[in-house]
Design an enzyme around this catalytic site. Structure first.
Site, PDB file in Angstrom:
ATOM      1  N   ASP A  28       3.425  14.326   2.576  1.00 16.31           N
ATOM      2  CA  ASP A  28       3.023  13.782   3.866  1.00 16.31           C
ATOM      3  C   ASP A  28       1.430  14.167   4.015  1.00 16.31           C
ATOM      4  O   ASP A  28       0.802  14.867   3.469  1.00 16.31           O
ATOM      5  CB  ASP A  28       3.946  14.308   4.941  1.00 16.31           C
ATOM      6  N   ASP A  34      -2.711  11.126   1.743  1.00 20.33           N
ATOM      7  CA  ASP A  34      -2.514   9.901   2.526  1.00 20.33           C
ATOM      8  C   ASP A  34      -2.334   8.674   1.303  1.00 20.33           C
ATOM      9  O   ASP A  34      -3.243   8.511   0.548  1.00 20.33           O
ATOM     10  CB  ASP A  34      -4.070   9.607   3.394  1.00 20.33           C
ATOM     11  N   VAL A  35      -1.022   8.078   1.810  1.00 21.17           N
ATOM     12  CA  VAL A  35      -0.654   7.111   0.509  1.00 21.17           C
ATOM     13  C   VAL A  35      -1.675   5.843   0.731  1.00 21.17           C
ATOM     14  O   VAL A  35      -1.474   5.202  -0.526  1.00 21.17           O
ATOM     15  CB  VAL A  35       0.714   7.142   0.810  1.00 21.17           C
ATOM     16  N   ASN A  82       8.360   6.142   1.020  1.00 15.47           N
ATOM     17  CA  ASN A  82       8.995   6.134   2.377  1.00 15.47           C
ATOM     18  C   ASN A  82       7.789   6.099   3.451  1.00 15.47           C
ATOM     19  O   ASN A  82       8.376   5.948   4.772  1.00 15.47           O
ATOM     20  CB  ASN A  82       9.954   7.351   2.549  1.00 15.47           C
ATOM     21  N   SER A 139      12.781  -2.417   5.627  1.00 13.24           N
ATOM     22  CA  SER A 139      13.419  -2.425   6.769  1.00 13.24           C
ATOM     23  C   SER A 139      13.925  -3.659   7.101  1.00 13.24           C
ATOM     24  O   SER A 139      13.828  -4.647   6.412  1.00 13.24           O
ATOM     25  CB  SER A 139      12.411  -2.223   8.053  1.00 13.24           C
ATOM     26  N   SER A 164      13.209  -5.109   9.578  1.00 13.94           N
ATOM     27  CA  SER A 164      12.093  -5.962  10.117  1.00 13.94           C
ATOM     28  C   SER A 164      11.305  -6.692   9.037  1.00 13.94           C
ATOM     29  O   SER A 164      10.209  -7.469   9.333  1.00 13.94           O
ATOM     30  CB  SER A 164      11.077  -5.041  10.686  1.00 13.94           C
ATOM     31  N   TYR A 177       3.909  -5.063  11.228  1.00 19.37           N
ATOM     32  CA  TYR A 177       5.071  -4.331  10.862  1.00 19.37           C
ATOM     33  C   TYR A 177       5.950  -5.316   9.882  1.00 19.37           C
ATOM     34  O   TYR A 177       6.457  -4.965   8.776  1.00 19.37           O
ATOM     35  CB  TYR A 177       5.641  -3.508  11.851  1.00 19.37           C
ATOM     36  N   LYS A 231       6.482  -4.912   5.810  1.00 19.24           N
ATOM     37  CA  LYS A 231       7.849  -4.666   5.421  1.00 19.24           C
ATOM     38  C   LYS A 231       8.649  -5.838   4.632  1.00 19.24           C
ATOM     39  O   LYS A 231       9.264  -5.639   3.798  1.00 19.24           O
ATOM     40  CB  LYS A 231       8.758  -4.250   6.701  1.00 19.24           C
ATOM     41  N   THR A 258      14.012   8.578  14.601  1.00 16.21           N
ATOM     42  CA  THR A 258      13.055   9.334  13.661  1.00 16.21           C
ATOM     43  C   THR A 258      11.973   9.629  14.675  1.00 16.21           C
ATOM     44  O   THR A 258      11.932   9.110  15.946  1.00 16.21           O
ATOM     45  CB  THR A 258      12.466   8.468  12.667  1.00 16.21           C
TER      46      THR A 258
END
Length: 255
Positions: A38, A62-63, A89, A140, A142, A153, A157, A188
């Protein structure tokens, strides 16, 4: 709890809270050694300190930075010597009227939510090929249909959903399975403000056949299943964990 991941090594990104934290806890409970990844170092350490020290490692990364992701995977191999599962994730959210979405907001979502997923998959591939491992991506609902005011978003996704399918085709003959989960509204950190809006939650409950929001542990359970040998003939699936939202064609209930 079953012990499906004894001797296995798992990477979970976005592990400092929410679905990522619940997923890391689930894998550790099932015997895995887990690398918790993370950007939030303090929260990450808090989660790690509540788990058995011999089963976890933490790595801030940082991905959206491909070099950081490569370094993350290298660090995990250096510590545990193998990799069996990566759960991509980590995610962020930006929305609003399309005319108000700046380049910075657009890139923030794309660089984390889709670039970061691809970077994680790419960095893990040589190691997953050795173990005939598994990838699980957090998409998601979404990503399977549109929302009002959430175009970045939705786009990101949706890309995760189809990337999951494409990688499943490309990697199947290497023995690597690739699946995704598509949660609906989940409790979350990202949705914390929504959880305090009783009127909004009532609207969601009316649209969700099970009548409530999802808990992170419920998504984690499906992720663990997809990563396990119990799902050994599943690849390219994007599994709805949505309380029945996607079962609807959008028409209102007939009272």
């Amino acid at each position: 709890m079953v012990d499906r991941f004894h001797g296995k090594v798992v990477i979970v990104t976005g592990a400092a809270s929410g679905i990522g934290e619940a997923t890391a806890r689930r894998f550790v409970a099932e015997g895995a050694k887990a690398a918790l990844i993370d950007r939030d170092e303090a929260s990450l350490e808090k989660v790690a300190n509540s788990l058995p020290a011999d089963q976890v490692m933490v790595q801030t990364a940082d991905v959206s930075d491909s070099r950081a992701v490569d370094g993350m995977v290298a660090a995990v191999i250096g510590r545990f010597g193998r990799l069996d599962v990566i759960v991509n994730n980590a995610g962020v959210h930006e929305g609003g009227d399309p005319a108000s979405i700046t380049d910075e907001k657009w890139r923030k979502v794309m660089s984390t939510d889709i670039d970061g997923v691809f970077y994680g998959c790419r960095a893990a591939l040589p190691h997953l090929e050795k173990t005939k491992g598994s990838i699980v991506n957090t998409a998601s609902v979404s990503g399977t249909g549109g929302d009002w005011g959430m175009s970045p978003y939705n786009a990101a996704k949706g890309a995760v959903v189809n990337l999951t399918r494409a990688l499943a085709l490309d990697l199947g003959k290497k023995g690597i399975r690739v699946n995704g989960v598509c949660p609906s509204l989940t409790r979350t950190g990202m949705t914390e403000d929504m959880m305090d809006d009783k009127k909004l939650l009532t609207k969601f409950a009316e649209r969700i056949p099970l009548g409530r929001v999802c808990e992170p542990q419920e998504v984690a359970a499906v992720i663990a299943f997809l990563a396990s040998d119990d799902a050994s003939f599943m690849t390219g699936a994007n599994v709805a964990v949505d309380g029945g939202v996607s079962a609807s064609n959008g028409q209102p209930p007939q009272e």
